[in-house]
Every structure is written in C-alpha cells, then in structure tokens.
Enzyme design. Structure first.
Site, PDB file in Angstrom:
ATOM      1  NE  ARG A 172      -4.111  -1.836   0.359  1.00 54.64           N
ATOM      2  CZ  ARG A 172      -4.127  -3.154   0.113  1.00 54.64           C
ATOM      3  NH1 ARG A 172      -3.075  -3.729  -0.424  1.00 54.64           N
ATOM      4  NH2 ARG A 172      -5.199  -3.864   0.378  1.00 54.64           N
ATOM      5  CB  SER A 184      -8.616  -1.914   4.740  1.00 48.86           C
ATOM      6  OG  SER A 184      -8.958  -3.176   4.242  1.00 48.86           O
ATOM      7  CD  GLU A 214      -5.664   0.533   2.548  1.00 45.63           C
ATOM      8  OE1 GLU A 214      -5.667  -0.546   3.157  1.00 45.63           O
ATOM      9  OE2 GLU A 214      -6.276   0.712   1.490  1.00 45.63           O
TER      10      GLU A 214
HETATM   11  N1  EPU Z   1     -10.379 -10.828  10.650  1.00 50.63           N
HETATM   12  C1  EPU Z   1     -11.060 -10.942  11.840  1.00 50.63           C
HETATM   13  N2  EPU Z   1     -12.112 -10.109  12.066  1.00 50.63           N
HETATM   14  C2  EPU Z   1     -12.519  -9.195  11.164  1.00 50.63           C
HETATM   15  C3  EPU Z   1     -11.834  -9.087   9.951  1.00 50.63           C
HETATM   16  C4  EPU Z   1     -10.752  -9.910   9.713  1.00 50.63           C
HETATM   17  O1  EPU Z   1     -10.718 -11.768  12.686  1.00 50.63           O
HETATM   18  O2  EPU Z   1     -13.493  -8.475  11.441  1.00 50.63           O
HETATM   19  C5  EPU Z   1      -9.236 -11.746  10.404  1.00 50.63           C
HETATM   20  C6  EPU Z   1      -9.674 -13.086   9.892  1.00 50.63           C
HETATM   21  O3  EPU Z   1      -8.820 -14.072  10.415  1.00 50.63           O
HETATM   22  C7  EPU Z   1      -9.455 -13.006   8.406  1.00 50.63           C
HETATM   23  C8  EPU Z   1      -8.208 -12.125   8.356  1.00 50.63           C
HETATM   24  O4  EPU Z   1      -8.401 -11.204   9.426  1.00 50.63           O
HETATM   25  O5  EPU Z   1      -9.196 -14.247   7.852  1.00 50.63           O
HETATM   26  C9  EPU Z   1      -8.056 -11.379   7.055  1.00 50.63           C
HETATM   27  O6  EPU Z   1      -9.262 -10.712   6.725  1.00 50.63           O
HETATM   28  P1  EPU Z   1      -9.631 -10.383   5.205  1.00 50.63           P
HETATM   29  O7  EPU Z   1      -9.387 -11.573   4.348  1.00 50.63           O
HETATM   30  O8  EPU Z   1     -10.982  -9.780   5.201  1.00 50.63           O
HETATM   31  O9  EPU Z   1      -8.529  -9.359   4.758  1.00 50.63           O
HETATM   32  P2  EPU Z   1      -7.886  -8.099   5.485  1.00 50.63           P
HETATM   33  O10 EPU Z   1      -6.486  -8.444   5.876  1.00 50.63           O
HETATM   34  O11 EPU Z   1      -8.775  -7.577   6.536  1.00 50.63           O
HETATM   35  C10 EPU Z   1      -6.811  -7.186   3.277  1.00 50.63           C
HETATM   36  C11 EPU Z   1      -6.805  -5.893   2.521  1.00 50.63           C
HETATM   37  C12 EPU Z   1      -8.094  -5.737   1.758  1.00 50.63           C
HETATM   38  C13 EPU Z   1      -8.223  -6.892   0.786  1.00 50.63           C
HETATM   39  C14 EPU Z   1      -8.226  -8.196   1.606  1.00 50.63           C
HETATM   40  C15 EPU Z   1      -8.258  -9.418   0.732  1.00 50.63           C
HETATM   41  C16 EPU Z   1      -5.409  -4.382   3.818  1.00 50.63           C
HETATM   42  C17 EPU Z   1      -5.375  -3.202   4.713  1.00 50.63           C
HETATM   43  N3  EPU Z   1      -6.626  -4.789   3.450  1.00 50.63           N
HETATM   44  O12 EPU Z   1      -7.843  -7.072   4.252  1.00 50.63           O
HETATM   45  O13 EPU Z   1      -8.003  -4.544   0.997  1.00 50.63           O
HETATM   46  O14 EPU Z   1      -9.415  -6.803   0.045  1.00 50.63           O
HETATM   47  O15 EPU Z   1      -7.013  -8.262   2.389  1.00 50.63           O
HETATM   48  O16 EPU Z   1      -7.022  -9.643   0.155  1.00 50.63           O
HETATM   49  O17 EPU Z   1      -4.360  -4.887   3.428  1.00 50.63           O
HETATM   50  C18 EPU Z   1      -8.451  -2.211   1.165  1.00 50.63           C
HETATM   51  O18 EPU Z   1      -7.231  -2.056   1.120  1.00 50.63           O
HETATM   52  O19 EPU Z   1      -9.244  -1.255   1.246  1.00 50.63           O
HETATM   53  C19 EPU Z   1      -8.977  -3.561   1.160  1.00 50.63           C
HETATM   54  C20 EPU Z   1     -10.270  -3.826   1.302  1.00 50.63           C
END
Ligand code: EPU
Length: 336
Positions: A164, A236, A332
C-alpha cells in the site's frame, strides 16, 4: 477544463461526508492539464490530486486546490508473444478496467476485481487483494510533475512500490499527476488462488478461468464489504501492521488466536481486523460512525456522519489497540 470554487466534495469520496474544496479543477484532456500546470500551478501552493475518492476522509473543508483528472480510455498498446501491454487512463474506474481485461481474456488483475477508485489512484495506492498487488503487473506510470510541468514515465522499479505504498504517496505526494498507467498482462494467465476462500468459491463455479475468478471475488467482496452507495466507507481503514517475528511470537503467547502471515526478512503481517474485533469494536457505533459488523477493519458512515466523527472513532480504535496489543495501527485512508 471545468473550474469551481467552494465546491462540494461529498459525491467525490466514497465516505460521502460533507466537505468543500476552495478551488476545484477538472481536466478532461492532458492538454488542459499541461496548460494549467504551465499557467496556474505556481498560484496554488496547496494541491490535492483526487482519484475515485475511495481512500480519502475529509474532516473539514479543504482550503487548497483540488485537481481532478477525468481522462478516459483503455487500449492495448503492444503485444509481445503472450504478454500484452494495456494503457488505462487515470480517470477510468478501476473495476471497468478489470472487466475490460477479463472480457478480452487478459489475465493479471482479475483478483483486483470490484475495488472502488480510479486507475490512476490504484497505482498511487498500490491496491492489493487476494494475493495480488497492482505493482505485480504495473509496467509504467505516466504523468506530469506539478512544479516543472515536465512529463514523466516511471517504470515499476522507479515507483518504489511496497505494501500500500508508492513514490506517489511519499516524495511525490500531490507533486505529480498520473495521466495513465500501463499494465503488463498475459493471454496465458497464471491464476492466483492462494486465498483458500477464493479457491473454494471458484471451484464451486466449475472451471478455473478469469471470468469465474472475477465473479467469485465480486461475491466475496459484496458479502464482506459494505456498498459505499448504502454505507459510505473507504475499504480497509488501517493497514495490516507488519512486526518482527519475535514480537509476533510474544503476542501469540498472550493471544493464541492472533492471525498473522509470515513475510520475508523474519517479519509477520498481522490481520488488523482480528485485533480490532478481539478488542471488542466490531459492529460498534460512535454517533453516526461505526465499525462494520462483517469486517472490523472497515469504518462506515451510517448516514450523515461528519469526517471528524469517523476520524474520532478511528483514533479511539488506534489508541485502544496500542494499549491492548502494543501495536500502532497506521491508517490506510488518507485523512485530510
Ligand atoms: N479478521 C477478523 N475479524 C474481522 C476481519 C478480519 O478476525 O473483522 C481476520 C480473519 O482471520 C481473516 C483475516 O483477518 O481471515 C483477514 O481478513 P480479510 O481476508 O478480510 O482481509 P484483510 O487483511 O482484513 C486485506 C486488505 C483488503 C483486501 C483483503 C483481501 C489491507 C489493509 N486490506 O484485508 O483490501 O481486500 O485483504 O485480500 O491490506 C483495502 O485495502 O481497502 C482492502 C479492502
């Protein structure tokens, strides 16, 4: 070119908060932008380059000058064997670019389906999802420097990409306008199904192909992430923090369920959503701002929230996570 003063930005950001720009310039052609830089740029010390507004939170009116590149167009510029170079104008909606490529059988950005924002901003932000980042496929970013008016053409290495992050968020922040990006895509796609959830959803659809991956990802995102047309949001709100492995092990000892992904150099990327949920914030409201009930990393405008209200909630979360886990979450979203 269109020019407005005291111009409402409410429709220009996905948070949908009320804010005005003292001056707002919209450019429909590169020539308009070039002329503006030559004649006007020095008179506007404080500039902000606006893309699709999916990563911006205004906490009040903006007293400077907003530049809005609205250039349109997507075209194949070169083919070398299986490799295809596609130029996308900065003002194209990112997801329209993804659809265009999937339709033409060009692989590389299907995992980045349904991300809001414009193509130019995608290169600024180095958007990423489901194991793919824009920097994996970006060949060049073209544009103009706002001080000298010189044109630039930076190749991927010169953009300083990281998670990012790009040079456009660092030394060139609001000092350059991207006019187009060129991506290197492939007619023989290598599918990235490293995310278990994506793999399952694609398998359910039968064949592994670009269209099924795109549709599976659209469904996953629709399920988890709020639609900005219903609840304003910026995806995010925080980045996933990266810590040393030793620190992660210490945290894991205290919080065995913590979610982390190992990176190179003995680092671990921690799921910020897990931290926020564990700290009890998921689904919680503070006035008209709230933490999304299905994804704790996303803050939403429940309707009529001010930018300040949303920022206040973000700071409360930040301070609570620091207290509970010793980790400082970095937004972010660009808070103005
Ligand atoms: N999780 C929780 N609770 C929550 C949300 C997440 O426990 O409420 C844990 C879960 O274990 C889940 C893990 O976090 O498996 C990862 O969650 P998720 O797959 O939803 O991905 P993220 O790490 O929260 C990142 C990116 C997203 C992107 C997704 C999918 C960042 C800041 N965000 O989110 O990007 O869509 O991975 O690859 O890196 C964005 O940048 O705006 C965005 C949406």
């Amino acid at each position: 070119m269109d020019y407005y003063t005291d111009y409402s930005l409410e429709e220009y950001t996905t948070f949908g908060v009320a804010a005005q720009a003292a001056r707002f310039f919209r450019f429909d052609t590169e020539d308009e932008l070039k002329k503006w830089i030559r004649d006007e740029s020095p008179n506007h010390p404080e500039k902000l380059v606006l893309g699709g507004g999916s990563n911006l939170l205004f906490t009040g009116n903006f007293d400077g000058t907003v530049l809005y590149p609205a250039f349109k167009g997507i075209e194949i510029t070169r083919e070398e064997g299986d490799s295809v170079l596609v130029r996308m104008a900065a003002g194209e909606a990112w997801d329209r670019c993804v659809e265009w490529c999937v339709e033409k059988g060009l692989g590389g950005i299907e995992n980045l389906s349904f991300i809001p924002g414009h193509a130019g901003a995608a290169a600024v932000q180095n958007i990423g999802a489901y194991g793919v980042e824009l920097s994996d496929v970006l060949a060049e970013a073209h544009g103009y420097y706002l001080d000298s008016g010189e044109a630039f053409s930076l190749d991927c290495r010169d953009c300083d990409y990281d998670y990012r992050y790009s040079i456009f968020k660092g030394p060139l922040k609001n000092k350059a306008v991207i006019t187009s990006v060129v991506l290197r895509l492939s007619r023989v796609p290598r599918f990235n199904l490293s995310y278990g959830q994506v793999q399952e959803a694609v398998k359910k659809r039968g064949t592994i192909n670009l269209r099924n991956i795109r549709n599976a990802i659209i469904d996953i995102r629709k399920e988890k992430l709020p639609d900005p047309a219903v609840f304003g949001n910026g995806g995010s709100f925080f980045k996933n923090p990266v810590v040393d492995r030793a620190d992660f092990e210490r945290l894991k000892h205290a919080h065995p369920g913590i979610v982390g992904y190992p990176l190179e150099n003995n680092k671990v990327k921690i799921a910020a959503g897990w931290l926020i949920e564990k700290a009890g914030w998921k689904g919680r409201s503070s006035g008209k701002a709230a933490v999304h009930e299905k994804q704790a990393l996303v803050l939403i405008n429940k309707g009529g929230a001010s930018g300040k209200e949303i920022a206040r909630l973000a700071y409360e979360i930040q301070s609570d996570i620091r207290q509970k886990f010793g980790i400082m979450l970095e937004p972010e979203v660009n808070i103005i």
